[in-house]
Write an enzyme that holds these catalytic residues in place. Sequence first.
Site, short mmCIF file in Angstrom:
data_model
loop_
_atom_site.label_atom_id
_atom_site.label_comp_id
_atom_site.label_asym_id
_atom_site.label_seq_id
_atom_site.Cartn_x
_atom_site.Cartn_y
_atom_site.Cartn_z
N GLN A 221 -1.04 4.21 6.38
CA GLN A 221 -0.53 3.33 5.33
C GLN A 221 0.60 2.45 5.84
OE1 GLN A 221 -2.05 2.98 2.22
NE2 GLN A 221 -3.45 4.17 3.47
N HIS B 195 -9.25 -13.60 -47.99
CA HIS B 195 -9.97 -12.48 -47.40
C HIS B 195 -10.62 -11.65 -48.50
CE1 HIS B 195 -7.81 -13.42 -43.72
NE2 HIS B 195 -8.42 -12.43 -43.07
N ASP C 187 -10.89 3.87 2.36
CA ASP C 187 -10.72 2.44 2.59
C ASP C 187 -12.02 1.76 2.95
OD1 ASP C 187 -8.07 2.19 2.00
OD2 ASP C 187 -7.36 2.29 4.06
N HIS D 8 0.02 -1.05 7.49
CA HIS D 8 -0.38 -2.21 6.69
C HIS D 8 0.73 -3.26 6.65
CE1 HIS D 8 -4.26 -1.41 4.90
NE2 HIS D 8 -3.91 -0.18 4.62
N GLU E 236 -2.33 -6.93 -48.61
CA GLU E 236 -1.69 -7.72 -47.55
C GLU E 236 -1.36 -9.14 -48.01
OE1 GLU E 236 -4.13 -7.56 -44.06
OE2 GLU E 236 -3.56 -5.49 -43.60
N SER F 1 0.83 -1.20 0.00
CA SER F 1 0.00 0.00 0.00
C SER F 1 0.87 1.26 0.00
CB SER F 1 -0.92 0.00 1.22
OG SER F 1 -1.89 1.01 1.11
N GLU G 257 -0.72 5.11 -5.28
CA GLU G 257 -2.02 4.47 -5.08
C GLU G 257 -3.01 5.48 -4.50
OE1 GLU G 257 -3.82 0.62 -2.63
OE2 GLU G 257 -1.90 1.50 -2.04
N HIS G 258 -2.63 6.14 -3.40
CA HIS G 258 -3.46 7.16 -2.76
C HIS G 258 -2.71 8.48 -2.77
CE1 HIS G 258 -4.31 3.28 -0.56
NE2 HIS G 258 -5.54 3.61 -0.89
#
Length: 434
Positions: free
Chosen positions: A263, A424, A365, A266, A419, A241, A331-332
């Site tokens: 944080q 095709h 959170d 964690h 091509e 985190s 992340e935050h």
Amino acid sequence: MSNAIRRLNARDPEFLSTLDALLAFESAADERIDAAVSEILRAVRATGDAAVIEYTRRFDHLDVSSMAGLELPHAELKAALDGLTVERREALRVAADRVRQYHERQKIDSWSYMEADGSVLGQQVTALDRVGLYVPGGRASYPSSVLMNAIPAKVAGVHELIMVVPTPRGEKSPLVLAAAAIAGVDRVFTIGGAQAVAALAYGTQTIPQVDKIVGPGNAYVAEAKRRVFGTVGIDMVAGPSEVLVISDGSGDPDWVAMDLFAQAEHDELAQSILLCTDAGFLDAVAAAIERLLPTMPRREIIAKSLAGRGALIQVDDLEQACAIANRIAPEHLELSLETPEPWVAKIRHAGAIFVGHHSVEALGDYCAGPNHVLPTMRSARFSSPLGVYDFQKRSSIVHISAAGAQTLGKVASILAHGEGLQAHARSAEMRLKD
């Protein structure tokens, strides 16, 4: 504790290289984890239920003889919800309602349009059929993870949601089971680890194969998810985190210190960084860290996290702070500013942006509403928070009219010949009337 977190200055000639070294994180599994996960995946794929039962006995110390003993009835989920205190039950309901209301706005609908020649082009949006949700168990009780993963899946219209949660020595979390009841989880199995990921990815005699696996787990779970990707979808292989706070010195240093702690607690590898234009405020935050850290129950983890991967960084101005923030792609991100609104648009890379002194990341959170499953390890440069869109898929609709085939057939023929793909070209030409 005065040396618990490093001090840096963005003016230093070596600042960017120092910052990059601080951000670096190796997410690859070590050889021991790699070998163990490989063996578990092979065994579950080969023998299904028997392997799951054996690994559950070995790792979770549960004496079970069949998968029937590892599936929880809905009545037990409801009983867990009913058994909570009124306060906890109401908190879960409020959080669930807010998460659901937010994610209902994300749902994507099918669309189409008709061209002048009668051709119809569009996109059909459908939900995944079946999703597996991994939830950590035992002492790691995270009901918020259940809500954040299960509710978007249900809003998307996922037909069946299967939750796996380990219960070592039979230890169950009433909060986790209650959250599963509120979120509408369809089936719950008390299994965990790489064996649970394998069961969801490959299917067993009892557990049906899912289309996607979401949810956090330990290093074994992360490596298992990495390995089964392609057989099934996964949300992400998440790293530790992260929080980055940008401050102009207008806030309360105790608030900022505690946001960094939130944080850091964690994991020892979690990352907490403060960018600030005011040297005096950095001093005040450092003093708050030293004063408040001894009061924290998880102070040893916090101290190691701050010392190992944290930093208090002085910047010249908020423009520079935003440029550094975009390099970090956290992340935050907390904009702890007196007037934060003008700076939101300056942030290009962040999982979630928390605007103003009262928009503390901890609210995100649990109950703010937006998803707390966010990109880590600088992946916010190219990925987004988990959402309803992760549980929906899109099919292109191509309905060409006879008139449209006359025009498009000629275009396709020319390009296909260019091509060197004659079949095709011929396929398109066969629709031409001339």
